[in-house]
Design a protein around this motif. Structure first.
Motif, PDB file in Angstrom:
ATOM      1  N   GLU A 108       0.827  -1.206   0.000  1.00  6.05           N
ATOM      2  CA  GLU A 108       0.000   0.000   0.000  1.00  6.05           C
ATOM      3  C   GLU A 108       0.862   1.256   0.000  1.00  6.05           C
ATOM      4  N   ALA A 109       1.962   1.217   0.762  1.00  2.00           N
ATOM      5  CA  ALA A 109       2.864   2.372   0.778  1.00  2.00           C
ATOM      6  C   ALA A 109       3.532   2.552  -0.577  1.00  2.00           C
ATOM      7  N   ALA A 110       3.902   1.432  -1.223  1.00  2.00           N
ATOM      8  CA  ALA A 110       4.519   1.512  -2.547  1.00  2.00           C
ATOM      9  C   ALA A 110       3.537   2.062  -3.573  1.00  2.00           C
ATOM     10  N   GLN A 111       2.263   1.700  -3.469  1.00  3.38           N
ATOM     11  CA  GLN A 111       1.256   2.222  -4.382  1.00  3.38           C
ATOM     12  C   GLN A 111       1.076   3.723  -4.197  1.00  3.38           C
ATOM     13  N   ILE A 112       1.128   4.163  -2.971  1.00  2.00           N
ATOM     14  CA  ILE A 112       1.015   5.602  -2.699  1.00  2.00           C
ATOM     15  C   ILE A 112       2.185   6.351  -3.325  1.00  2.00           C
ATOM     16  N   ASP A 113       3.369   5.717  -3.318  1.00  2.63           N
ATOM     17  CA  ASP A 113       4.556   6.335  -3.919  1.00  2.63           C
ATOM     18  C   ASP A 113       4.558   6.267  -5.434  1.00  2.63           C
TER      19      ASP A 113
ATOM     20  N   LEU B 182       4.235   3.308  -7.418  1.00  6.73           N
ATOM     21  CA  LEU B 182       4.653   2.053  -8.048  1.00  6.73           C
ATOM     22  C   LEU B 182       3.438   1.261  -8.517  1.00  6.73           C
ATOM     23  N   GLY B 183       3.576   0.645  -9.696  1.00  3.48           N
ATOM     24  CA  GLY B 183       2.546  -0.257 -10.175  1.00  3.48           C
ATOM     25  C   GLY B 183       2.788  -1.661  -9.669  1.00  3.48           C
ATOM     26  N   TRP B 184       1.958  -2.606 -10.143  1.00  2.00           N
ATOM     27  CA  TRP B 184       2.086  -3.979  -9.658  1.00  2.00           C
ATOM     28  C   TRP B 184       3.427  -4.586 -10.026  1.00  2.00           C
ATOM     29  N   TYR B 185       3.916  -4.315 -11.238  1.00  2.59           N
ATOM     30  CA  TYR B 185       5.213  -4.866 -11.641  1.00  2.59           C
ATOM     31  C   TYR B 185       6.342  -4.267 -10.802  1.00  2.59           C
ATOM     32  N   GLY B 186       6.240  -2.968 -10.523  1.00  2.00           N
ATOM     33  CA  GLY B 186       7.251  -2.335  -9.680  1.00  2.00           C
ATOM     34  C   GLY B 186       7.228  -2.867  -8.266  1.00  2.00           C
ATOM     35  N   ILE B 187       6.026  -3.061  -7.719  1.00  2.00           N
ATOM     36  CA  ILE B 187       5.905  -3.617  -6.362  1.00  2.00           C
ATOM     37  C   ILE B 187       6.499  -5.017  -6.316  1.00  2.00           C
ATOM     38  N   PHE B 188       6.175  -5.824  -7.323  1.00  2.00           N
ATOM     39  CA  PHE B 188       6.665  -7.201  -7.346  1.00  2.00           C
ATOM     40  C   PHE B 188       8.181  -7.246  -7.477  1.00  2.00           C
ATOM     41  N   GLY B 189       8.735  -6.417  -8.367  1.00  2.00           N
ATOM     42  CA  GLY B 189      10.176  -6.469  -8.618  1.00  2.00           C
ATOM     43  C   GLY B 189      11.017  -5.754  -7.585  1.00  2.00           C
ATOM     44  N   ARG B 190      10.495  -4.673  -7.000  1.00  2.00           N
ATOM     45  CA  ARG B 190      11.315  -3.840  -6.113  1.00  2.00           C
ATOM     46  C   ARG B 190      10.977  -4.013  -4.639  1.00  2.00           C
ATOM     47  N   ILE B 191       9.825  -4.602  -4.330  1.00  2.00           N
ATOM     48  CA  ILE B 191       9.433  -4.772  -2.928  1.00  2.00           C
ATOM     49  C   ILE B 191       9.349  -6.253  -2.555  1.00  2.00           C
ATOM     50  N   VAL B 192       8.575  -7.008  -3.328  1.00  2.00           N
ATOM     51  CA  VAL B 192       8.281  -8.392  -2.948  1.00  2.00           C
ATOM     52  C   VAL B 192       9.492  -9.295  -3.131  1.00  2.00           C
ATOM     53  N   LEU B 193      10.101  -9.276  -4.309  1.00  2.00           N
ATOM     54  CA  LEU B 193      11.218 -10.192  -4.570  1.00  2.00           C
ATOM     55  C   LEU B 193      12.411  -9.969  -3.633  1.00  2.00           C
ATOM     56  N   PRO B 194      12.834  -8.728  -3.357  1.00  2.00           N
ATOM     57  CA  PRO B 194      13.942  -8.559  -2.397  1.00  2.00           C
ATOM     58  C   PRO B 194      13.643  -9.106  -1.007  1.00  2.00           C
ATOM     59  N   LEU B 195      12.367  -9.134  -0.620  1.00  2.00           N
ATOM     60  CA  LEU B 195      11.992  -9.675   0.689  1.00  2.00           C
ATOM     61  C   LEU B 195      11.834 -11.190   0.672  1.00  2.00           C
TER      62      LEU B 195
END
Length: 306
Positions: free
Chosen positions: A184-189, A191-204
């Motif tokens: 939700e924070a990434a969406q506010i900044d 980021l789209g779904w691909y950005g969230i997946f590549g830059r938030i989800v995968l590193p975690l």
């Protein structure tokens, strides 16, 4: 004292003497694990000893933990066998390409399934789970692969097993356990779904990804049956099929390599299988220590929801 404090197991204070039952359990557990490790290592040590032993000693059953009649002629023969190294390279290629495709499909599919607001989510999960219990069978699969023109190609090896449903469900559970506030924070900044997946989800998800990479790479590395079904050209064989043909007595390339090295066929045939197995398993043994630390945590993170 709160209710949560009463459920915690008591910790042993410094200098506190352990009970007799605890010491007995610890000793029994250590002995059991050592014995279990020795039982697991015994076949590998035996094969390793046979690979360096003389043919006569192997035939006589004299080899157990130590080589008898030290011999490296077979290693020399296999090292000069072009067919073996060509098949070895095929295995590396199939493993790298297959694992890359499998991880791409598994991570993206699992991330989609982890979104509870997705329409048709239950149907997609049902389709995946259905394939765990039912499949078309050997003949329909062979007809399908042949009809798609994938026979005698790399794709017949890497595509049919591209998604493991077990790995898919483990990754789905892991993605569901991630805090939704991060997305939700990434969406506010912005980021789209691909950005969230590549830059938030995968590193975690490094732990579970490393675990799945290990699962897929070992599966592709050890697989020989798909190549046995769909590949007719020996230059396309993986090294596991080369080893299978040696064990079945269906390959004479090792004997040809031994003749080129100046050794007799008999001296090679007795331990060629052991040598080939050792050379085949070495890459997995080298890779496993680097991903082993992620193994337990990755499986637990993906199998137990918080």
């Amino acid at each position: 004292m709160s209710a949560n404090d009463t459920t915690k197991a008591p910790r042993r204070r410094p200098g506190q003497i352990e009970s007799r039952g605890t010491r007995v359990f610890g000793a029994f557990n250590a002995v059991f694990l050592v014995v279990l490790c020795l039982l697991m290592l015994y076949p590998f040590i035996t094969v390793l000893a046979q690979s360096f032993s003389a043919a006569e000693a192997i035939k006589a059953g004299q080899v157990s933990f130590w080589p008898v009649g030290f011999n490296i002629d077979t290693y020399t023969a296999v090292a000069k066998n072009e067919q073996f190294w060509r098949n070895y390279g095929n295995t590396v290629l199939y493993t790298v390409v297959g694992t890359a495709i499998a991880m791409t499909l598994t991570t993206t599919y699992a991330y989609v399934l982890s979104k509870k607001h997705l329409k048709g989510r239950k149907a997609l999960i049902g389709i995946a789970v259905f394939t765990m219990f039912f499949n078309g069978g050997l003949v329909p699969n062979y007809v399908l692969i042949s009809g798609l023109g994938m026979k005698n190609t790399m794709w017949a090896i890497v595509l049919p097993g591209a998604i493991s449903v077990f790995n898919l469900l483990v990754m789905k559970s892991f993605f569901e356990s991630l805090p939704t506030e991060l997305e939700e924070a990434a969406q506010i900044d912005g980021l789209g779904w691909y950005g969230i997946f590549g830059r938030i989800v995968l590193p975690l998800s490094k732990a579970v990804i490393a675990t799945m990479v290990l699962f897929y790479s070992v599966a592709f590395w050890n697989d020989w049956f798909a190549a046995f079904l769909y590949l007719d050209k020996s230059e396309l064989f993986p090294v596991t099929l080369f080893l299978r043909n040696l064990i079945a007595g269906a390959s004479t390339s090792a004997s040809e390599g031994a003749a080129a090295a100046g050794t007799t066929t008999a001296s090679v045939s007795a331990n060629i299988q052991a040598v080939t197995m050792i050379l085949t398993v070495i890459p997995i043994l080298c890779i496993y220590p680097f991903v082993q630390r992620y193994f337990v945590s990755g499986v637990m993170l993906g199998s137990v929801k918080g």
